[in-house]
Design a protein around this motif. Structure first.
Motif, mmCIF file in Angstrom:
data_model
loop_
_atom_site.group_PDB
_atom_site.id
_atom_site.type_symbol
_atom_site.label_atom_id
_atom_site.label_comp_id
_atom_site.label_asym_id
_atom_site.label_seq_id
_atom_site.Cartn_x
_atom_site.Cartn_y
_atom_site.Cartn_z
ATOM 1 N N VAL A 2 0.838 -1.196 0.000
ATOM 2 C CA VAL A 2 0.000 0.000 0.000
ATOM 3 C C VAL A 2 0.876 1.250 0.000
ATOM 4 C CG1 VAL A 2 -1.844 1.209 1.198
ATOM 5 C CG2 VAL A 2 -1.771 -1.290 1.225
ATOM 6 N N THR A 3 1.926 1.254 0.823
ATOM 7 C CA THR A 3 2.920 2.327 0.839
ATOM 8 C C THR A 3 4.295 1.671 0.785
ATOM 9 O OG1 THR A 3 3.144 2.401 3.253
ATOM 10 C CG2 THR A 3 1.375 3.712 2.272
ATOM 11 N N ASP A 4 5.346 2.482 0.986
ATOM 12 C CA ASP A 4 6.687 1.909 0.952
ATOM 13 C C ASP A 4 7.031 1.135 2.215
ATOM 14 O OD1 ASP A 4 6.719 4.064 2.609
ATOM 15 O OD2 ASP A 4 8.573 4.943 1.841
ATOM 16 N N TRP A 5 6.142 1.137 3.221
ATOM 17 C CA TRP A 5 6.423 0.400 4.459
ATOM 18 C C TRP A 5 5.255 -0.453 4.946
ATOM 19 C CZ3 TRP A 5 3.087 1.592 8.439
ATOM 20 C CH2 TRP A 5 2.394 2.792 8.312
ATOM 21 N N LEU A 6 4.091 -0.339 4.308
ATOM 22 C CA LEU A 6 2.887 -1.037 4.747
ATOM 23 C C LEU A 6 2.384 -1.972 3.653
ATOM 24 C CD1 LEU A 6 0.743 -1.214 7.044
ATOM 25 C CD2 LEU A 6 -0.547 0.522 5.770
ATOM 26 N N ALA A 7 2.032 -3.220 4.044
ATOM 27 C CA ALA A 7 1.564 -4.205 3.083
ATOM 28 C C ALA A 7 0.248 -4.808 3.539
ATOM 29 C CB ALA A 7 2.600 -5.312 2.898
ATOM 30 N N LEU A 8 -0.616 -5.084 2.573
ATOM 31 C CA LEU A 8 -1.891 -5.750 2.810
ATOM 32 C C LEU A 8 -1.762 -7.206 2.368
ATOM 33 C CD1 LEU A 8 -4.997 -5.698 3.438
ATOM 34 C CD2 LEU A 8 -5.303 -5.062 1.030
ATOM 35 N N HIS A 9 -2.188 -8.146 3.229
ATOM 36 C CA HIS A 9 -2.107 -9.580 2.922
ATOM 37 C C HIS A 9 -3.501 -10.190 2.869
ATOM 38 C CE1 HIS A 9 2.284 -10.485 3.468
ATOM 39 N NE2 HIS A 9 2.219 -9.299 4.059
ATOM 40 N N MET A 10 -3.693 -11.075 1.908
ATOM 41 C CA MET A 10 -4.899 -11.894 1.808
ATOM 42 C C MET A 10 -4.447 -13.338 1.610
ATOM 43 S SD MET A 10 -7.223 -9.388 -0.620
ATOM 44 C CE MET A 10 -5.802 -9.009 -1.671
ATOM 45 N N ASP A 11 -4.854 -14.228 2.528
ATOM 46 C CA ASP A 11 -4.364 -15.605 2.506
ATOM 47 C C ASP A 11 -5.508 -16.601 2.664
ATOM 48 O OD1 ASP A 11 -1.093 -15.452 3.067
ATOM 49 O OD2 ASP A 11 -2.213 -13.796 3.957
ATOM 50 N N VAL A 12 -5.306 -17.766 2.083
ATOM 51 C CA VAL A 12 -6.157 -18.936 2.317
ATOM 52 C C VAL A 12 -5.214 -20.093 2.621
ATOM 53 C CG1 VAL A 12 -7.825 -20.555 1.349
ATOM 54 C CG2 VAL A 12 -7.979 -18.124 0.784
ATOM 55 N N ARG A 13 -5.411 -20.732 3.801
ATOM 56 C CA ARG A 13 -4.515 -21.809 4.211
ATOM 57 C C ARG A 13 -5.322 -22.954 4.819
ATOM 58 N NH1 ARG A 13 0.000 -20.519 7.985
ATOM 59 N NH2 ARG A 13 -1.517 -19.300 9.177
ATOM 60 N N ASP A 14 -4.710 -24.132 4.786
ATOM 61 C CA ASP A 14 -5.335 -25.327 5.337
ATOM 62 C C ASP A 14 -4.399 -25.942 6.368
ATOM 63 O OD1 ASP A 14 -6.919 -27.488 5.854
ATOM 64 O OD2 ASP A 14 -6.598 -28.487 3.934
ATOM 65 N N HIS A 15 -4.919 -26.203 7.573
ATOM 66 C CA HIS A 15 -4.164 -26.855 8.641
ATOM 67 C C HIS A 15 -4.666 -28.300 8.743
ATOM 68 C CE1 HIS A 15 -2.729 -22.899 10.147
ATOM 69 N NE2 HIS A 15 -3.919 -22.501 9.714
ATOM 70 N N ILE A 16 -3.771 -29.243 8.562
ATOM 71 C CA ILE A 16 -4.148 -30.662 8.543
ATOM 72 C C ILE A 16 -3.449 -31.382 9.689
ATOM 73 C CG2 ILE A 16 -4.205 -32.764 7.159
ATOM 74 C CD1 ILE A 16 -3.873 -31.003 4.677
ATOM 75 N N PHE A 17 -4.235 -32.083 10.485
ATOM 76 C CA PHE A 17 -3.660 -32.905 11.544
ATOM 77 C C PHE A 17 -4.560 -34.117 11.783
ATOM 78 C CE2 PHE A 17 -6.277 -29.713 13.655
ATOM 79 C CZ PHE A 17 -7.029 -30.460 14.557
ATOM 80 N N GLU A 18 -4.033 -35.089 12.514
ATOM 81 C CA GLU A 18 -4.776 -36.319 12.787
ATOM 82 C C GLU A 18 -5.529 -36.188 14.108
ATOM 83 O OE1 GLU A 18 -3.776 -40.983 13.685
ATOM 84 O OE2 GLU A 18 -2.606 -39.964 12.121
#
Length: 223
Positions: A184-200
């Motif tokens: 967004v600026t030279d020091w600020l970032a916007l993140h959009m994520d999709v993640r999957d956590h897999i465990f037994e």
């Protein structure tokens, strides 16, 4: 004698034709002017140079921030999730990132059907995870908004390992996902994520791998 005469006439005709063919062409000219000393000099064209603004991105390797979103806990519905993240950019394309987040599970499908049954206590519904991932910037580029604004961006993939505490038990987990980073600026970032956590898990008496998919939105700063 006639042969020589014909050759002379033919050569004269060819010369006359060439002169007529090039009659309308003019030799290229060059604009020259004389300086005060009387020496000729070439006139240089006056071109207005356009000012180009280059991105002033800080050359920092660390990135820290917070995020929130929704976590789908298998068999326990979709619930809010809140977390923090810290990343170290090893190179232009590769980075290492750590996550820590908290959520709380809702009612299971069994509890919704049979309200008198309690699968988990209140403390057992707490869902926390700690991950360590490796990420790779697959498609670095720019995002344009209108005609006059462009933001540096990158589409990345992540894969890592971690620990998930759920139902008052610790589980070794794998996770993978995709995300987008927009400066967004030279020091600020916007993140959009999709993640999957897999465990037994064997919460319902059967060992099985459970998928816990989250979609998150966050802000980070470089330092």
């Amino acid at each position: 004698m006639e042969t020589r005469l014909c050759s002379v006439l033919l050569a004269a005709a060819l010369l006359a034709g060439c002169s007529w063919f090039h009659r309308g062409e003019q030799a290229p000219t060059q604009i020259v002017a004389e300086d005060p000393q009387g020496q000729p000099s070439v006139i240089e064209p006056q071109v207005n140079r356009r000012d180009v603004k280059t991105p002033k991105i800080k050359a920092k390797d660390f990135e820290v921030g917070a995020y929130f979103g929704a976590l789908s806990i298998q068999d326990f519905g979709t619930n809010p999730v809140y977390g923090i993240r810290l990343a170290y950019h090893v190179s232009e394309d590769i980075f290492v990132e750590g996550y820590a987040a908290y959520s709380k599970a809702g009612q299971s499908s069994l509890e919704e059907v049979f309200p008198q049954i309690t699968v988990l206590s209140s403390s057992g519904r707490q869902f926390t995870y700690y991950d360590l991932d490796v990420g790779y910037n697959v498609l670095p580029g720019e995002i344009f908004l209108g005609r006059g604004r462009a933001f540096n961006s990158a589409l990345y993939v992540t894969f890592g390992i971690g620990d998930v505490k759920f139902a008052e038990q610790d589980h070794f987990a794998l996770n993978f996902g995709v995300g987008a980073r927009i400066l967004v600026t030279d020091w600020l970032a916007l993140h959009m994520d999709v993640r999957d956590h897999i465990f037994e898990s064997n919460l319902f008496g059967v060992d099985k791998n459970v998928d816990n998919i989250e979609g998150i939105l966050g802000l980070t700063t470089f330092f």
